[in-house]
Design a protein around this motif. Structure first.
Motif, short mmCIF file in Angstrom:
data_model
loop_
_atom_site.label_atom_id
_atom_site.label_comp_id
_atom_site.label_asym_id
_atom_site.label_seq_id
_atom_site.Cartn_x
_atom_site.Cartn_y
_atom_site.Cartn_z
N MET A 155 -14.97 19.71 -52.18
CA MET A 155 -15.35 19.71 -53.59
C MET A 155 -15.48 18.29 -54.12
O MET A 155 -16.36 17.99 -54.94
N HIS A 156 -14.63 17.40 -53.65
CA HIS A 156 -14.75 15.98 -54.05
C HIS A 156 -16.05 15.40 -53.51
O HIS A 156 -16.74 14.65 -54.20
N MET A 157 -16.41 15.76 -52.27
CA MET A 157 -17.67 15.31 -51.70
C MET A 157 -18.86 15.81 -52.52
O MET A 157 -19.88 15.14 -52.64
N MET A 158 -18.74 17.01 -53.09
CA MET A 158 -19.80 17.58 -53.92
C MET A 158 -19.93 16.88 -55.26
O MET A 158 -20.89 17.11 -56.00
N GLY A 159 -18.93 16.07 -55.61
CA GLY A 159 -18.93 15.43 -56.93
C GLY A 159 -18.33 16.31 -58.00
O GLY A 159 -18.50 16.03 -59.20
N ALA A 160 -17.62 17.37 -57.60
CA ALA A 160 -17.06 18.30 -58.58
C ALA A 160 -15.74 17.78 -59.14
O ALA A 160 -14.94 17.17 -58.43
N ASN A 161 -15.53 18.04 -60.43
CA ASN A 161 -14.25 17.72 -61.06
C ASN A 161 -13.31 18.89 -60.82
O ASN A 161 -13.10 19.74 -61.68
N ALA A 162 -12.77 18.97 -59.64
CA ALA A 162 -11.95 20.12 -59.25
C ALA A 162 -10.48 19.84 -59.53
O ALA A 162 -9.93 18.83 -59.09
N GLU A 163 -9.85 20.75 -60.24
CA GLU A 163 -8.42 20.66 -60.48
C GLU A 163 -7.67 21.24 -59.27
O GLU A 163 -8.21 22.05 -58.52
N GLN A 211 1.46 14.20 -48.42
CA GLN A 211 0.97 12.93 -47.88
C GLN A 211 -0.39 13.12 -47.20
O GLN A 211 -1.29 12.29 -47.35
N ALA A 212 -0.55 14.21 -46.45
CA ALA A 212 -1.84 14.49 -45.82
C ALA A 212 -2.93 14.68 -46.88
O ALA A 212 -4.05 14.16 -46.73
N GLN A 213 -2.60 15.39 -47.94
CA GLN A 213 -3.57 15.58 -49.02
C GLN A 213 -3.94 14.25 -49.66
O GLN A 213 -5.10 14.01 -50.00
N HIS A 214 -2.95 13.37 -49.83
CA HIS A 214 -3.21 12.05 -50.42
C HIS A 214 -4.14 11.23 -49.53
O HIS A 214 -5.08 10.60 -50.01
N ILE A 215 -3.89 11.22 -48.23
CA ILE A 215 -4.71 10.44 -47.30
C ILE A 215 -6.16 10.94 -47.34
O ILE A 215 -7.11 10.15 -47.42
N LEU A 218 -5.42 23.69 -57.10
CA LEU A 218 -5.36 25.14 -57.18
C LEU A 218 -4.19 25.57 -58.08
O LEU A 218 -3.07 25.09 -57.92
N PRO A 219 -4.44 26.45 -59.05
CA PRO A 219 -3.39 26.83 -60.00
C PRO A 219 -2.36 27.78 -59.38
O PRO A 219 -2.71 28.73 -58.68
N LEU A 220 -1.10 27.50 -59.62
CA LEU A 220 -0.01 28.32 -59.13
C LEU A 220 0.63 29.10 -60.27
O LEU A 220 0.75 28.60 -61.38
N MET A 221 1.02 30.34 -59.99
CA MET A 221 1.77 31.17 -60.93
C MET A 221 3.23 31.20 -60.51
O MET A 221 3.54 31.08 -59.33
N ARG A 222 4.10 31.40 -61.49
CA ARG A 222 5.53 31.50 -61.20
C ARG A 222 5.94 32.96 -61.40
O ARG A 222 5.86 33.50 -62.52
N VAL A 223 6.35 33.64 -60.33
CA VAL A 223 6.74 35.06 -60.43
C VAL A 223 8.02 35.30 -59.63
O VAL A 223 8.44 34.47 -58.83
N LYS A 224 8.59 36.48 -59.83
CA LYS A 224 9.87 36.84 -59.21
C LYS A 224 9.63 37.40 -57.80
O LYS A 224 8.76 38.23 -57.58
N ASP A 267 -10.42 21.04 -51.24
CA ASP A 267 -10.45 19.99 -52.26
C ASP A 267 -11.31 18.81 -51.82
O ASP A 267 -12.01 18.19 -52.62
N ALA A 268 -11.23 18.48 -50.52
CA ALA A 268 -12.02 17.36 -50.00
C ALA A 268 -13.51 17.66 -50.11
O ALA A 268 -14.30 16.80 -50.52
#
Length: 427
Positions: free
Chosen positions: A337-345, A25-29, A347-353, A334-335
């Motif tokens: 990068m958005h201000m920079m105008g970047a198309n930022a995805e 929710q904080a990220q959304h706001i 952060l990628p997460l990996m699934r490990v044991k 992320d905020a």
């Protein structure tokens, strides 16, 4: 959609509680409230690395400009191979940069090098290692070693003239710089570098080089923030350590607003702290103070502060060193990068044991420092670094990843899969 005030954003949320804000929710706001800066400049291609493209780059040429060979070998008509093994007469040579201009008739071929323009009428290349009985004048092609059209790069196959080569919002990497050069482009429009002012608050903080009085500590957060912002390619305004008194804080905040697009502080955002930072943030702008359902990094301030006609987005991060890094990467990064105008995805997460059990209660997001390695069979696994106190910066230095335990997730057993964020390229 960007809203005028934080109240506009949170009014759309039925379950908003500033004292219990989930991470998502904080990220959304923040995402809804932040708007990109609109300032463009042209830079030389060699100066564009890491910058954000401000407009699409349209290819002025075809790449490649002609059909050309993908291999060293022999260029011929594919129809010549219909009868099985074929002996052909060599009528010339095509080199990269030196095309063969002659005719290629029936029963003939051209010796060709990688990158050379395909001779007129030829549509196939037989790699030299597939041939037999090659001499200066003739070569034998065994049956079924290639098909018509093999080993030929088509005109415009990589990029077509008039079509987008790179899109607006792309952060330019080394391959992009090479791509621009391959198109003969000398300058590109990029977003102006984001200006970020940052400072630490607290009377107990000392800068490097100053003596440590009893009860005082060296300010590490400013150096950590400096490194993280440098990785993002921001223009930095380091305002040092600001004493915890109203006049100093107001002067610092006003100067930051007047000279920067964003302001990042560390310390002074927890309820009950003996300082004036929260009061000054609230007085100068539209600021929300949150207790986020996360560990580490629960207290955080976000909003927009103003001085005269100028304003800047504010990220008030906690004072503990690890909490500063976690809140920066999962909220501020992320905020910005958005201000920079970047198309930022995201952060990628990996699934490990997980190598061991990890205790956790549902209802908050936890970010635990981890060490990613491989077991005896070569499978990836992760273990946490030990004590996860938010003041233990050494654990961040030892770690090579962050184990992300999500809001709804409970305890983890040894062998369970967990999400991991790699530090390489990030921190």
């Amino acid at each position: 959609m960007n809203y005028t005030t934080l109240s506009d954003v949170v009014s759309c949320l039925s379950d908003y509680d500033p004292d219990a804000v989930p991470v998502a929710q904080a990220q959304h706001i923040i995402r809804e409230y932040i708007a990109p800066i609109n300032a463009v400049e042209k830079v030389a291609v060699r100066a564009a690395l890491g910058r954000v493209l401000a407009a699409d780059v349209i290819s002025p040429i075809n790449v490649p400009a002609h059909d050309n060979s993908a291999m060293d070998g022999y260029a011929l008509r594919g129809s010549e191979l219909a009868g099985g093994q074929t002996a052909l007469r060599i009528v010339g040579t095509a080199l990269a940069g030196q095309a063969y201009r002659g005719e290629v008739g029936n029963g003939e071929c051209v010796r060709i090098m990688t990158g050379a323009v395909m001779p007129a009428g030829c549509d196939t290349v037989v790699p030299q290692e597939f041939t037999q009985q090659a001499s200066d004048t003739s070569v034998t092609i065994p049956a079924d070693v290639v098909k018509t059209g093999d080993n030929r790069r088509l005109k415009g196959e990589d990029l077509r003239a008039g079509h987008p080569a790179l899109g607006k919002g792309k952060i330019l990497r080394p391959a992009d710089i090479g791509l621009l050069a391959s198109l003969g482009i000398a300058e590109v429009p990029v977003q102006r570098r984001l200006r970020v002012a940052f400072f630490s608050t607290g009377d107990e903080l000392r800068s490097i080089g100053e003596p440590l009085d009893e009860g005082c500590v060296y300010d590490s957060n400013r150096y950590t923030i400096y490194g993280m912002l440098t990785r993002l390619g921001c223009e930095l305004i380091d305002m040092g350590v600001v004493k915890d008194d109203p006049a100093s804080l107001e002067a610092a905040f006003r100067s930051a607003c007047e000279n920067a697009d964003a302001v990042i502080t560390s310390g002074g955002v927890s309820v009950g702290e003996a300082d004036y930072t929260r009061q000054m943030m609230a007085r100068l702008g539209d600021v929300a103070f949150w207790r986020i359902g996360m560990r580490p990094g629960r207290p955080m301030a976000f909003g927009r502060i103003s001085s005269g006609a100028r304003s800047a987005y504010l990220f008030g991060l906690p004072g503990n060193p690890v909490a500063v890094m976690v809140t920066f990467y999962f909220f501020a990064r992320d905020a910005l990068m958005h201000m920079m105008g970047a198309n930022a995805e995201p952060l990628p997460l990996m699934r490990v044991k997980s190598q061991s059990a990890i205790r956790k209660k549902p209802g908050r997001t936890e970010y635990q420092r981890g060490i990613l390695s491989r077991d005896a069979e070569g499978n990836q696994q992760v273990r946490i670094t030990g004590s996860q106190g938010s003041g233990i910066l050494r654990s961040m230095s030892e770690a090579n990843c962050m184990v992300v335990l999500h809001h709804e997730q409970g305890s983890v057993s040894a062998g369970d899969p967990v999400d991991v964020l790699l530090f390489e390229g990030l921190v």
